[in-house]
Write a protein that holds these residues in place. Structure first.
Motif, PDB file in Angstrom:
ATOM      1  N   LEU A 145     -56.727  11.172 120.823  1.00 60.88           N
ATOM      2  CA  LEU A 145     -57.159  12.538 121.132  1.00 60.88           C
ATOM      3  C   LEU A 145     -56.248  13.571 120.451  1.00 60.88           C
ATOM      4  CD1 LEU A 145     -58.086  12.157 124.908  1.00 60.88           C
ATOM      5  CD2 LEU A 145     -59.648  12.495 122.982  1.00 60.88           C
ATOM      6  N   ALA A 146     -54.945  13.295 120.394  1.00 61.67           N
ATOM      7  CA  ALA A 146     -54.020  14.223 119.724  1.00 61.67           C
ATOM      8  C   ALA A 146     -54.305  14.306 118.242  1.00 61.67           C
ATOM      9  CB  ALA A 146     -52.583  13.768 119.964  1.00 61.67           C
ATOM     10  N   GLU A 147     -54.611  13.157 117.644  1.00 62.08           N
ATOM     11  CA  GLU A 147     -54.923  13.152 116.222  1.00 62.08           C
ATOM     12  C   GLU A 147     -56.254  13.870 115.953  1.00 62.08           C
ATOM     13  OE1 GLU A 147     -54.861   9.066 115.188  1.00 62.08           O
ATOM     14  OE2 GLU A 147     -52.671   8.899 115.258  1.00 62.08           O
ATOM     15  N   LEU A 148     -57.245  13.706 116.852  1.00 60.81           N
ATOM     16  CA  LEU A 148     -58.532  14.372 116.674  1.00 60.81           C
ATOM     17  C   LEU A 148     -58.406  15.902 116.801  1.00 60.81           C
ATOM     18  CD1 LEU A 148     -60.917  11.992 118.641  1.00 60.81           C
ATOM     19  CD2 LEU A 148     -60.832  12.341 116.179  1.00 60.81           C
ATOM     20  N   ALA A 149     -57.397  16.377 117.590  1.00 66.87           N
ATOM     21  CA  ALA A 149     -57.235  17.822 117.788  1.00 66.87           C
ATOM     22  C   ALA A 149     -56.610  18.521 116.592  1.00 66.87           C
ATOM     23  CB  ALA A 149     -56.377  18.062 119.027  1.00 66.87           C
ATOM     24  N   THR A 150     -56.097  17.780 115.616  1.00 71.25           N
ATOM     25  CA  THR A 150     -55.408  18.410 114.489  1.00 71.25           C
ATOM     26  C   THR A 150     -56.367  19.110 113.539  1.00 71.25           C
ATOM     27  OG1 THR A 150     -55.482  16.277 113.342  1.00 71.25           O
ATOM     28  CG2 THR A 150     -53.500  16.813 114.583  1.00 71.25           C
ATOM     29  N   THR A 151     -57.563  18.654 113.459  1.00 72.35           N
ATOM     30  CA  THR A 151     -58.495  19.276 112.499  1.00 72.35           C
ATOM     31  C   THR A 151     -59.816  19.579 113.170  1.00 72.35           C
ATOM     32  OG1 THR A 151     -59.602  17.278 111.712  1.00 72.35           O
ATOM     33  CG2 THR A 151     -57.483  17.769 110.757  1.00 72.35           C
ATOM     34  N   HIS A 153     -62.606  19.283 111.671  1.00 75.62           N
ATOM     35  CA  HIS A 153     -63.542  18.257 111.239  1.00 75.62           C
ATOM     36  C   HIS A 153     -63.535  17.076 112.219  1.00 75.62           C
ATOM     37  CE1 HIS A 153     -65.956  15.746 108.667  1.00 75.62           C
ATOM     38  NE2 HIS A 153     -65.020  14.796 108.692  1.00 75.62           N
ATOM     39  N   GLN A 154     -62.345  16.862 112.750  1.00 70.77           N
ATOM     40  CA  GLN A 154     -62.243  15.722 113.658  1.00 70.77           C
ATOM     41  C   GLN A 154     -62.695  16.065 115.075  1.00 70.77           C
ATOM     42  OE1 GLN A 154     -58.137  14.658 113.303  1.00 70.77           O
ATOM     43  NE2 GLN A 154     -58.442  13.562 111.356  1.00 70.77           N
ATOM     44  N   GLN A 155     -63.006  17.388 115.320  1.00 67.94           N
ATOM     45  CA  GLN A 155     -63.489  17.768 116.643  1.00 67.94           C
ATOM     46  C   GLN A 155     -64.806  17.075 116.974  1.00 67.94           C
ATOM     47  OE1 GLN A 155     -63.691  22.037 116.666  1.00 67.94           O
ATOM     48  NE2 GLN A 155     -61.466  22.265 116.993  1.00 67.94           N
ATOM     49  N   SER A 156     -65.670  16.993 115.921  1.00 67.27           N
ATOM     50  CA  SER A 156     -66.936  16.314 116.144  1.00 67.27           C
ATOM     51  C   SER A 156     -66.696  14.848 116.521  1.00 67.27           C
ATOM     52  CB  SER A 156     -67.817  16.421 114.893  1.00 67.27           C
ATOM     53  OG  SER A 156     -68.994  15.682 115.068  1.00 67.27           O
ATOM     54  N   ARG A 157     -65.764  14.270 115.797  1.00 64.35           N
ATOM     55  CA  ARG A 157     -65.442  12.867 116.096  1.00 64.35           C
ATOM     56  C   ARG A 157     -64.795  12.740 117.474  1.00 64.35           C
ATOM     57  NH1 ARG A 157     -62.374  10.127 111.244  1.00 64.35           N
ATOM     58  NH2 ARG A 157     -62.713   8.344 112.632  1.00 64.35           N
ATOM     59  N   GLN A 158     -64.002  13.827 117.809  1.00 58.57           N
ATOM     60  CA  GLN A 158     -63.398  13.792 119.138  1.00 58.57           C
ATOM     61  C   GLN A 158     -64.466  13.870 120.226  1.00 58.57           C
ATOM     62  OE1 GLN A 158     -60.590  16.961 119.269  1.00 58.57           O
ATOM     63  NE2 GLN A 158     -59.043  15.833 118.041  1.00 58.57           N
ATOM     64  N   GLY A 159     -65.505  14.690 119.992  1.00 54.48           N
ATOM     65  CA  GLY A 159     -66.599  14.772 120.958  1.00 54.48           C
ATOM     66  C   GLY A 159     -67.239  13.416 121.173  1.00 54.48           C
ATOM     67  N   LYS A 160     -67.493  12.770 120.028  1.00 54.78           N
ATOM     68  CA  LYS A 160     -68.069  11.433 120.160  1.00 54.78           C
ATOM     69  C   LYS A 160     -67.113  10.497 120.901  1.00 54.78           C
ATOM     70  CE  LYS A 160     -70.876  11.700 115.967  1.00 54.78           C
ATOM     71  NZ  LYS A 160     -71.138  11.118 114.623  1.00 54.78           N
ATOM     72  N   ALA A 161     -65.840  10.643 120.535  1.00 52.97           N
ATOM     73  CA  ALA A 161     -64.855   9.772 121.187  1.00 52.97           C
ATOM     74  C   ALA A 161     -64.781  10.055 122.678  1.00 52.97           C
ATOM     75  CB  ALA A 161     -63.483   9.961 120.541  1.00 52.97           C
ATOM     76  N   LEU A 162     -64.882  11.380 123.034  1.00 57.55           N
ATOM     77  CA  LEU A 162     -64.858  11.728 124.462  1.00 57.55           C
ATOM     78  C   LEU A 162     -66.083  11.171 125.185  1.00 57.55           C
ATOM     79  CD1 LEU A 162     -63.541  15.393 124.298  1.00 57.55           C
ATOM     80  CD2 LEU A 162     -62.341  13.393 125.192  1.00 57.55           C
ATOM     81  N   ALA A 163     -67.235  11.242 124.471  1.00 60.70           N
ATOM     82  CA  ALA A 163     -68.424  10.673 125.092  1.00 60.70           C
ATOM     83  C   ALA A 163     -68.249   9.170 125.307  1.00 60.70           C
ATOM     84  CB  ALA A 163     -69.649  10.939 124.232  1.00 60.70           C
ATOM     85  N   GLU A 164     -67.710   8.489 124.290  1.00 64.76           N
ATOM     86  CA  GLU A 164     -67.462   7.059 124.438  1.00 64.76           C
ATOM     87  C   GLU A 164     -66.423   6.777 125.540  1.00 64.76           C
ATOM     88  OE1 GLU A 164     -68.297   5.899 119.735  1.00 64.76           O
ATOM     89  OE2 GLU A 164     -66.286   5.736 120.623  1.00 64.76           O
ATOM     90  N   LEU A 165     -65.422   7.679 125.606  1.00 69.14           N
ATOM     91  CA  LEU A 165     -64.394   7.517 126.639  1.00 69.14           C
ATOM     92  C   LEU A 165     -65.000   7.679 128.034  1.00 69.14           C
ATOM     93  CD1 LEU A 165     -61.443   7.104 127.415  1.00 69.14           C
ATOM     94  CD2 LEU A 165     -61.113   9.572 127.160  1.00 69.14           C
TER      95      LEU A 165
END
Length: 253
Positions: A145-151, A153-165
């Motif tokens: 999550l910390a790495e996804l917050a750096t950019t 572009h990675q916010q979208s991936r973080q959203g997906k990751a949060l959904a998976e989480l």
């Protein structure tokens, strides 16, 4: 003439001669009476001796009978003492057996409790291992999550990751409920196992007690029958009591 005179003289005895011959006859008669009197006394003494010997013979026969009865009574008492000693030893053996069974029962309970404790410790170790695994996974997820917050572009991936989480959390919640139900089921099975073990121990103890009581009853019946036989030998029953005695022998208790 002379011969006739001589014959007449021989036939006619003088008074002195007659008295002399009568005295001799009386003396002989007195001697005979005395001898007969002595013989009568001897016969009376002999009859008395025979009577005494007969009484002594009867007394000796009664003494021999008494000695025989005392010998039989002594044997009966010795056999009775032997029976009592055997019954005492059997009682001690039964008491020791009961003590041993009680100790084995206590040891069985201790082993069952130890096995239950080992099982609980094993389950606790598994739960701690699963908790450590969950903590490690959460740490790795935090880093992601910390790495996804750096950019951005990675916010979208973080959203997906949060959904998976979120999906993973929901699945973990359901798994937790399943594990709790499983733990409850295991505990109930453990309680049922303890109850079945205690029931089996009780059944075994009742079986052992039943066997011991049966052996004791059989020993009492043998002892009673043996005492009846000894009593019949010491005091033989008359013919009128044989039917009652035979009925009592068939049902000693």
């Amino acid at each position: 003439m002379r011969g006739a005179a001589a014959g007449a003289g021989a036939t006619a005895l003088s008074p002195a001669t007659r008295q002399s011959r009568q005295g001799k006859a009386l003396a002989e008669l007195a001697t005979t009476k005395h001898q007969q009197s002595r013989q009568g006394k001897a016969l009376a003494e002999l009859a008395t001796t025979k009577h005494q010997q007969s009484r002594q013979g009867k007394a000796l026969a009664e003494l021999a009978t008494t000695k025989h009865q005392q010998s039989r009574q002594g044997k009966a008492l010795a056999e009775l003492a032997t029976t009592k000693h055997q019954q005492s030893r059997q009682g001690k053996a039964l008491a020791e057996l009961a003590t041993t069974k009680h100790q084995q029962s206590r040891q069985g309970k201790a082993l069952a409790e130890l096995a239950t404790t080992k099982h609980q410790q094993s389950r606790q170790g598994k739960a701690l291992a699963e908790l450590a695994t969950t903590k490690h996974q959460q740490s790795r997820q935090g880093k992601a999550l910390a790495e996804l917050a750096t950019t951005k572009h990675q916010q979208s991936r973080q959203g997906k990751a949060l959904a998976e989480l979120a999906t993973t959390k929901y699945q973990q919640s359901r798994q937790g409920k399943t594990l709790a139900e499983l733990a409850t089921t295991k505990h109930q099975q453990s309680q049922q196992g303890k109850a079945l073990a205690e029931l089996a121990t009780t059944k075994h103890q009742q079986s052992q007690q039943g066997k011991a009581l049966a052996e004791l009853a059989q020993a009492k019946r043998r002892t009673w029958h043996h005492l009846r036989l000894l009593e019949d030998e010491v005091h033989p029953p008359d013919s009128t009591a044989l039917g009652v005695r035979a009925t009592a022998h068939t049902n000693p208790l």
